[in-house]
Design an enzyme around this catalytic site. Structure first.
Site, PDB file in Angstrom:
ATOM      1  N   ARG A   1      -8.898  -8.571  10.950  1.00 45.76           N
ATOM      2  CA  ARG A   1      -8.923  -9.589   9.930  1.00 45.76           C
ATOM      3  C   ARG A   1      -9.720 -10.798  10.101  1.00 45.76           C
ATOM      4  O   ARG A   1      -9.425 -11.846   9.690  1.00 45.76           O
ATOM      5  CB  ARG A   1      -7.362 -10.133   9.672  1.00 45.76           C
ATOM      6  CG  ARG A   1      -6.398  -8.738   9.323  1.00 45.76           C
ATOM      7  CD  ARG A   1      -5.177  -9.139   8.627  1.00 45.76           C
ATOM      8  NE  ARG A   1      -4.557  -7.977   8.463  1.00 45.76           N
ATOM      9  CZ  ARG A   1      -3.776  -7.403   9.059  1.00 45.76           C
ATOM     10  NH1 ARG A   1      -3.211  -8.048  10.328  1.00 45.76           N
ATOM     11  NH2 ARG A   1      -3.251  -6.056   9.015  1.00 45.76           N
TER      12      ARG A   1
ATOM     13  N   ASP B   1     -11.283  -0.784  13.848  1.00 43.96           N
ATOM     14  CA  ASP B   1     -11.786  -0.693  12.680  1.00 43.96           C
ATOM     15  C   ASP B   1     -13.278  -1.139  12.679  1.00 43.96           C
ATOM     16  O   ASP B   1     -13.640  -2.195  13.649  1.00 43.96           O
ATOM     17  CB  ASP B   1     -10.742  -1.881  11.804  1.00 43.96           C
ATOM     18  CG  ASP B   1      -9.558  -1.425  11.685  1.00 43.96           C
ATOM     19  OD1 ASP B   1      -9.183   0.078  11.658  1.00 43.96           O
ATOM     20  OD2 ASP B   1      -8.497  -1.912  11.666  1.00 43.96           O
TER      21      ASP B   1
ATOM     22  N   CYS C   1     -11.093  -8.164  15.726  1.00 46.12           N
ATOM     23  CA  CYS C   1      -9.885  -8.287  15.129  1.00 46.12           C
ATOM     24  C   CYS C   1     -10.072  -7.870  13.705  1.00 46.12           C
ATOM     25  O   CYS C   1     -11.180  -8.188  13.012  1.00 46.12           O
ATOM     26  CB  CYS C   1      -9.711  -9.899  14.889  1.00 46.12           C
ATOM     27  SG  CYS C   1      -8.350 -10.117  13.507  1.00 46.12           S
TER      28      CYS C   1
ATOM     29  N   CYS D   1      -3.846 -17.669  15.383  1.00 49.78           N
ATOM     30  CA  CYS D   1      -3.413 -16.913  16.596  1.00 49.78           C
ATOM     31  C   CYS D   1      -3.567 -17.712  17.891  1.00 49.78           C
ATOM     32  O   CYS D   1      -4.366 -18.663  17.774  1.00 49.78           O
ATOM     33  CB  CYS D   1      -4.479 -15.640  16.673  1.00 49.78           C
ATOM     34  SG  CYS D   1      -4.189 -14.559  15.405  1.00 49.78           S
TER      35      CYS D   1
ATOM     36  N   ARG E   1       0.864  -1.314  -0.137  1.00 53.38           N
ATOM     37  CA  ARG E   1       0.006  -0.135  -0.088  1.00 53.38           C
ATOM     38  C   ARG E   1       0.882   1.074  -0.214  1.00 53.38           C
ATOM     39  O   ARG E   1       0.568   2.227  -0.695  1.00 53.38           O
ATOM     40  CB  ARG E   1      -0.925  -0.275   1.160  1.00 53.38           C
ATOM     41  CG  ARG E   1      -1.582   1.327   1.665  1.00 53.38           C
ATOM     42  CD  ARG E   1      -2.599   1.134   2.574  1.00 53.38           C
ATOM     43  NE  ARG E   1      -3.759   0.421   1.991  1.00 53.38           N
ATOM     44  CZ  ARG E   1      -4.437  -0.537   2.785  1.00 53.38           C
ATOM     45  NH1 ARG E   1      -4.414  -0.221   4.235  1.00 53.38           N
ATOM     46  NH2 ARG E   1      -5.375  -1.156   2.231  1.00 53.38           N
ATOM     47  N   TYR E   2       1.707   1.208   0.865  1.00 54.58           N
ATOM     48  CA  TYR E   2       2.596   2.393   1.025  1.00 54.58           C
ATOM     49  C   TYR E   2       3.924   2.461  -0.068  1.00 54.58           C
ATOM     50  O   TYR E   2       4.145   1.113  -0.367  1.00 54.58           O
ATOM     51  CB  TYR E   2       3.291   2.713   2.393  1.00 54.58           C
ATOM     52  CG  TYR E   2       2.250   2.804   3.583  1.00 54.58           C
ATOM     53  CD1 TYR E   2       1.745   4.066   3.325  1.00 54.58           C
ATOM     54  CD2 TYR E   2       1.805   1.748   4.051  1.00 54.58           C
ATOM     55  CE1 TYR E   2       0.671   4.380   4.444  1.00 54.58           C
ATOM     56  CE2 TYR E   2       0.821   2.021   5.352  1.00 54.58           C
ATOM     57  CZ  TYR E   2       0.185   3.152   5.352  1.00 54.58           C
ATOM     58  OH  TYR E   2      -0.782   3.646   6.179  1.00 54.58           O
TER      59      TYR E   2
ATOM     60  N   LYS F   1      -2.983   4.444   7.529  1.00 51.17           N
ATOM     61  CA  LYS F   1      -3.173   5.042   8.658  1.00 51.17           C
ATOM     62  C   LYS F   1      -3.221   6.633   8.484  1.00 51.17           C
ATOM     63  O   LYS F   1      -2.240   7.093   7.895  1.00 51.17           O
ATOM     64  CB  LYS F   1      -2.223   4.630   9.683  1.00 51.17           C
ATOM     65  CG  LYS F   1      -2.196   3.052   9.773  1.00 51.17           C
ATOM     66  CD  LYS F   1      -1.114   2.664  10.416  1.00 51.17           C
ATOM     67  CE  LYS F   1      -1.079   1.009  10.509  1.00 51.17           C
ATOM     68  NZ  LYS F   1      -0.619   0.515   9.478  1.00 51.17           N
TER      69      LYS F   1
ATOM     70  N   ASP G   1      -7.236   3.795  10.603  1.00 55.24           N
ATOM     71  CA  ASP G   1      -6.825   3.011   9.524  1.00 55.24           C
ATOM     72  C   ASP G   1      -7.996   3.264   8.400  1.00 55.24           C
ATOM     73  O   ASP G   1      -9.272   2.549   8.884  1.00 55.24           O
ATOM     74  CB  ASP G   1      -6.663   1.462   9.853  1.00 55.24           C
ATOM     75  CG  ASP G   1      -5.440   1.115   8.669  1.00 55.24           C
ATOM     76  OD1 ASP G   1      -5.582   1.563   7.455  1.00 55.24           O
ATOM     77  OD2 ASP G   1      -4.731   0.067   9.059  1.00 55.24           O
TER      78      ASP G   1
ATOM     79  N   CYS H   1      -9.199 -12.115  19.075  1.00 55.15           N
ATOM     80  CA  CYS H   1      -9.494 -10.832  19.563  1.00 55.15           C
ATOM     81  C   CYS H   1     -10.996 -10.645  18.845  1.00 55.15           C
ATOM     82  O   CYS H   1     -11.023 -10.656  17.697  1.00 55.15           O
ATOM     83  CB  CYS H   1      -8.729  -9.673  19.410  1.00 55.15           C
ATOM     84  SG  CYS H   1      -7.050  -9.733  19.899  1.00 55.15           S
TER      85      CYS H   1
ATOM     86  N   ARG I   1       7.376  -0.040   1.667  1.00 50.28           N
ATOM     87  CA  ARG I   1       6.947  -0.805   2.657  1.00 50.28           C
ATOM     88  C   ARG I   1       5.804  -1.857   2.355  1.00 50.28           C
ATOM     89  O   ARG I   1       4.814  -1.480   1.817  1.00 50.28           O
ATOM     90  CB  ARG I   1       6.960  -0.698   4.113  1.00 50.28           C
ATOM     91  CG  ARG I   1       6.123   0.343   4.401  1.00 50.28           C
ATOM     92  CD  ARG I   1       6.447   1.489   5.637  1.00 50.28           C
ATOM     93  NE  ARG I   1       5.308   2.307   6.124  1.00 50.28           N
ATOM     94  CZ  ARG I   1       4.962   3.374   5.544  1.00 50.28           C
ATOM     95  NH1 ARG I   1       5.571   3.818   4.547  1.00 50.28           N
ATOM     96  NH2 ARG I   1       4.137   4.153   6.189  1.00 50.28           N
TER      97      ARG I   1
END
Ligand SMILES: *Cc1c(COP(=O)(O)O)cnc(C)c1O
Length: 398
Positions: A154, A314, A152, A145, A132-133, A358, A351, A149, A136
């Site tokens: 994702r 999010d 989450c 995981c 995206r950037y 972000k 984000d 959470c 990086r």
């Protein structure tokens, strides 16, 4: 019904500020041998995943019970015995418990909520690789995981395990993309949780990335130090330190997570020369309180973790019960900046939905500007002026 944000009794009993938090296993595991308890594989084998396991350990609310019974094929439920021991078995409003044990509110999908709120899928250029950037990439190398959470970002893609050879073939495609793109100088490995990989597999993955000459820094984003500190073995830190410059972003939510085992795990990483940053998601009824957040930041610094990002939650589907107004995040930063060490102040970011990345959102400290005059307010709300250097001065940029 208790007040939201009921202070954790371990945080309010009189004691020296910053003194270590006591840790006790849930009575269910009191008799487990230390050698087992301290073995991350034992923790993973004994993770709570089924409703009846939660029923046996926690006084569940009707809502929790119903949510556990009605889990679809979405985000699974899992919590390590270690992390479960940090939760209040009797209080459904326990901050950590709110983030791990599902609520029926998860099933209510708001109009602006999305499966892929940050638009990662659209920027995916190779399996698991989000570019995206300019310089990086985000490398989603693992799909599982230790603890799931409920907020989450994702949740659309985590929870399914895949075999190592299949995984490695996909890594190779991602690494090939990175190798073809010399502008990529920073690779952030996330998932899922990369530290759930076996030592030799993680070594393999890091080795593949380090072999790309233009990759300058490698990072890992993980929640493992908070939920499975037993994973941070001396052998693991020996592997990680081979790949310097290597750094880590550690997910922490609440000061009650920073029990001695967790602090010691962070210290092992810091002693391996790994710069540690924290990432915290601002969550309603969990940490949307200036006192709680400040104590978290202080405890992180004492564990040698530098607060990095505070995230607006999010807008994943079924997240309304977690999300705070943006103004709350701004207020949190305002309550930290100037009031405590600058090192204790993370950057509050949203984000952005739609793949904008972000965006930092901060309190307004610039009250006005006219020509070279700037009017500023400080942390204590006093007003000051600053004058730019006059244009056209020798060596100036005019
Ligand atoms: C967060 C993120 C990064 C890393 O961002 P930094 O601000 O450099 O920490 C890179 N790529 C994607 C897609 C991200 O979401």
């Amino acid at each position: 019904m208790k007040r939201r944000n009921t202070p954790d009794p371990r945080l309010t009993t009189p004691r020296r500020a910053g003194a270590p938090l006591p840790f006790a296993r849930h009575p269910r595991w009191a008799a487990v041998a230390d050698a087992d308890w301290n073995d991350w594989r034992w923790q993973m084998r004994n993770a709570l995943r089924r409703p009846e396991q939660f029923e046996a350990l926690f006084a569940l609310s009707g809502d929790e019970r119903q949510a556990l019974a009605s889990l679809g094929d979405g985000l699974p439920v899992s919590v390590t015995p270690f992390y479960a021991s940090l939760m209040d078995p009797d209080d459904p409003d326990c901050p950590l418990r709110r983030t791990i044990i599902p609520r029926t509110a998860e099933h209510t999908i708001g109009p602006d909520e999305l499966k892929d709120p940050c638009g990662e899928d659209a920027d995916t250029v190779a399996p698991g690789l989000v570019h995206r950037y300019p310089d990086r990439v985000l490398f989603l190398a693992v799909g599982t995981c230790a603890v799931y959470c409920r907020y989450c970002t994702r949740s659309r893609m985590v929870g399914g395990a895949e075999g190592y050879s299949f995984q490695r073939a996909k890594w190779q495609m991602a690494v090939d993309y990175i190798a073809r793109h010399p502008e990529i100088r920073d690779v952030l490995i996330s998932g899922g949780d990369p530290l759930l990989l076996e030592d030799n597999h993680l070594d393999d993955l890091l080795g593949m990335l380090r072999a790309v000459p233009h990759v300058e820094i490698i990072r890992i984003g993980t929640k493992i130090p908070a939920v499975l500190p037993q994973r941070i073995t001396p052998r693991l830190t020996q592997i990680l330190r081979k790949y310097h410059p290597f750094m880590m972003s550690l997910h922490f939510l609440h000061p009650s997570e920073l029990v001695p085992e967790v602090v010691a795990a962070c210290e092992r990483l810091a002693d391996a020369g790994i710069p540690l940053g924290s990432q915290t998601v601002l969550l309603k009824g969990v940490n949307d309180d200036a006192t709680v957040l400040k104590e978290l930041m202080h405890r992180l610094l004492m564990a040698r973790v530098r607060p990095y990002y505070l995230y607006q939650c999010d807008p994943i589907q079924g997240s309304a019960h977690f999300r705070t107004p943006v103004q709350t995040g701004i207020r949190m930063i305002e309550s930290l900046r100037g009031h405590t060490s600058g090192y204790a102040v993370p950057t509050f970011v949203i984000d952005t939905p739609g793949g904008g990345g972000k965006v930092p959102v901060s309190p307004h400290y610039v009250i006005g500007q006219m020509g070279e005059q700037w009017v500023l307010r400080n942390w204590a709300n006093k007003v000051y002026e600053y004058t730019d250097p006059a244009l056209g001065q020798p060596n100036g940029d005019g």
